[in-house]
Scaffold this motif. Structure first.
Motif: not given
Length: 360
Positions: A133-138
């Motif tokens: 989730k954090f990866f794709w947000q980033s």
């Protein structure tokens, strides 16, 4: 889309020229998104109920929340759909700021949708793994940040404006990308954390979006920008339509989300809306003012950070439960009291933010 049609019709009847006025299209954007949300809402809630896409409730939280188990979730899709249709109808689709805001919003919404789908449909309690989730947000935030950085044509687009001080503007240079990343990802997750009570997150979102619309209109208008001593950034005025659509769709959703809620927005709504506010704040160069106006989102996020840090370092909790709204519930505040008081605080903070336009 309709702007192109009215452009064509103006040559036959000058009345259609009225649709060139940004304020009118912003109002129509509000009303269109609101109407769409109200019309589509009942059918969407019925579908979500039919497929048993309902809220799961933690048993270690406030006991009053146990009755919310099974309430239809993923209603944020209704908000994003209403925003998208309204923006496509009433905005100038040749404006790159519009596309950056719209694509960032929808992309974060997709990340939230996948998380909701895994948790509510596939019955995976973990949903989308936090690291992914954090990866794709980033990734999404960095793509938007890189684009805005490389498409900037005037120094003001890459300066950090300090509220109250008329002449203070800090050139960010390449660090603009990092600041944008922090604002967008931080805002997205902050709204997500705030979305824990009926209507708690959506009304502050509506108010902040409305205020950002004022900043967008002033920033995109040379005369107002000069009068208010803020940077003039051509094209940003068009973001008023998106801000209006967010406000309209939010109010339409609140019709069903108000206490006791018939539907929850889920991550699809909270992540998308938080990203929308963040990227718009960046484009109108009001990140610090946004920090003030979104104070409720900020405090909710800080309460989680402090709670986790305190427990890991000392083994003790600062709050009875985090995010902060649960702390007040466990102190005995009825849910509607928490919600309305947080709304009032947001209204005050939004007014403080708007006041910085003149107090310089």
């Amino acid at each position: 889309m309709l702007l192109w049609l009215t452009d064509y019709l103006t040559q036959y009847w000058s009345f259609f020229g009225v649709f060139h006025y940004l304020t009118l299209r912003a109002i129509l954007g509000v009303l269109t998104a609101l109407l769409m949300a109200l019309l589509i809402g009942p059918a969407m809630i019925k579908k979500l109920s039919h497929y048993q896409i309902g809220q799961t409730v933690r048993d270690d939280g406030p006991q009053s929340h146990l009755t919310k188990a099974g309430t239809p979730t993923m209603g944020g899709a209704l908000i994003l759909l209403s925003i998208m249709l309204s923006v496509l109808l009433w905005s100038n689709l040749t404006n790159h700021y519009v596309w950056v805001a719209l694509l960032t919003t929808m992309s974060f919404g997709v990340v939230g949708w996948i998380d909701d789908y895994k948790k509510l449909v596939k019955k995976d309690p973990k949903g989308l793994a936090s690291r992914w989730k954090f990866f794709w947000q980033s990734v999404i935030a960095l793509v938007a940040a890189f684009y805005l950085y490389h498409s900037a044509t005037i120094p003001a687009e890459l300066e950090l404006i300090v509220p109250v001080f008329k002449e203070v503007a800090i050139p960010l240079g390449v660090s603009f990308i990092f600041v944008t990343y922090l604002v967008v990802v931080g805002s997205s997750n902050a709204v997500n954390l705030t979305d824990g009570l009926d209507g708690l997150a959506i009304m502050p979102t509506v108010m902040v979006a409305g205020a950002l619309g004022v900043f967008a209109y002033a920033t995109g208008n040379a005369k107002f920008a000069e009068y208010l001593s803020i940077p003039f950034i051509p094209g940003t005025g068009e973001l008023v339509v998106i801000c209006g659509a967010i406000a309209g769709a939010g109010l339409g959703f609140l019709w069903f989300n108000t206490y006791p809620a018939q539907v929850f927005m889920g991550d699809v709504g909270s992540l998308g809306l938080g990203a929308a506010l963040g990227i718009i704040a960046v484009m109108v160069r009001q990140e610090l003012t946004f920090f003030i106006m979104g104070g409720v989102f900020v405090v909710e996020t800080l309460s989680v950070i402090l709670q986790v840090a305190s427990f890991k370092l000392t083994g003790k909790r600062i709050f009875r439960m985090a995010p902060l709204h649960h702390h007040f519930e466990l102190k005995g505040w009825p849910e509607p009291r928490v919600i309305v008081r947080f709304w009032i605080i947001t209204l005050i903070l939004v007014l403080v933010g708007l006041a910085t336009l003149k107090v310089r």
